[in-house]
Design an enzyme around this catalytic site. Structure first.
Site, short mmCIF file in Angstrom:
data_model
loop_
_atom_site.label_atom_id
_atom_site.label_comp_id
_atom_site.label_asym_id
_atom_site.label_seq_id
_atom_site.Cartn_x
_atom_site.Cartn_y
_atom_site.Cartn_z
N CYS A 33 -76.24 47.01 -63.58
CA CYS A 33 -75.93 48.15 -62.70
C CYS A 33 -75.99 49.46 -63.47
CB CYS A 33 -74.57 47.97 -62.05
SG CYS A 33 -73.21 47.88 -63.23
N ASP A 35 -73.77 50.65 -65.55
CA ASP A 35 -72.48 51.30 -65.77
C ASP A 35 -71.98 51.09 -67.20
OD1 ASP A 35 -72.69 52.03 -63.21
OD2 ASP A 35 -71.14 50.75 -62.41
N CYS A 59 -69.36 53.08 -61.22
CA CYS A 59 -69.02 53.10 -59.80
C CYS A 59 -67.52 53.31 -59.60
CB CYS A 59 -69.45 51.79 -59.16
SG CYS A 59 -68.40 50.41 -59.66
N CYS A 103 -67.20 44.56 -61.75
CA CYS A 103 -66.80 45.87 -62.30
C CYS A 103 -65.50 45.74 -63.09
CB CYS A 103 -66.60 46.87 -61.17
SG CYS A 103 -67.93 46.86 -59.95
FE1 FES Z 1 -71.44 48.15 -62.10
FE2 FES Z 1 -69.37 48.62 -60.62
S1 FES Z 1 -71.40 48.45 -59.94
S2 FES Z 1 -69.45 48.39 -62.73
#
Ligand code: FES
Length: 145
Positions: A33, A35, A59, A103
């Site tokens: 993702c 992040d 996110c 997450c």
């Molecule tokens: Fe990757 Fe939340 S979508 S940490």
């Protein structure tokens, strides 16, 4: 979809920022993702976490879980902090939607990475602490949700 607690910690995240001269720093990401989360720890001579800050490029659930995770480890010993799992963070937030469970792993892993850094710098061992990975998505298949 999100609990009130998640919304609260997303909108008013606790312990955002960085620490000067931290005792330990950990950064982890999830390449899937994109992040990234970084955790700074200030640990005193009794191995108690006096302060903790985080920066999350991610996110809303990642922000909320980092915020809650920092609240849960503050004031704990480095050994107790290891018990703050992503499940504990999720419970404290009254749950997360299933697609957002990964997450919360970012928060757990970032704390582990910061504890690892602290342990290396002080040449101690924290029983049960495994060497952190930079990209947690590599291990996702093995994780149990
Ligand atoms: Fe990757 Fe939340 S979508 S940490």
């Amino acid at each position: 979809m999100y609990s009130e607690k998640v919304m609260d910690h997303f909108q008013n995240p606790r312990n955002v920022g960085e620490l000067e001269n931290p005792s330990g720093v950990g950064t982890v990401g999830n390449a899937k993702c994109g992040d990234i989360m970084r955790i700074y720890l200030d640990v005193d001579e009794n191995q108690i976490i006096q302060d903790v800050k985080f920066k999350t490029f991610g996110c809303g659930a990642a922000v909320a879980t980092s915020s809650m995770a920092t609240e849960l480890v503050k004031g704990k010993t480095i050994f107790e902090a290891l018990q703050v799992t992503n499940k504990a963070v999720m419970e404290a937030l009254d749950g997360l939607p299933p697609v957002k469970v990964h997450c919360s792993l970012l928060a757990e892993e970032a704390i582990h990475a910061a504890l690892w850094d602290y342990a290396e710098k002080h040449q101690i061992e924290i029983p049960g602490l495994e060497k952190p990975v930079n990209d947690i998505s590599e291990h996702e298949e093995e994780e149990e949700y």
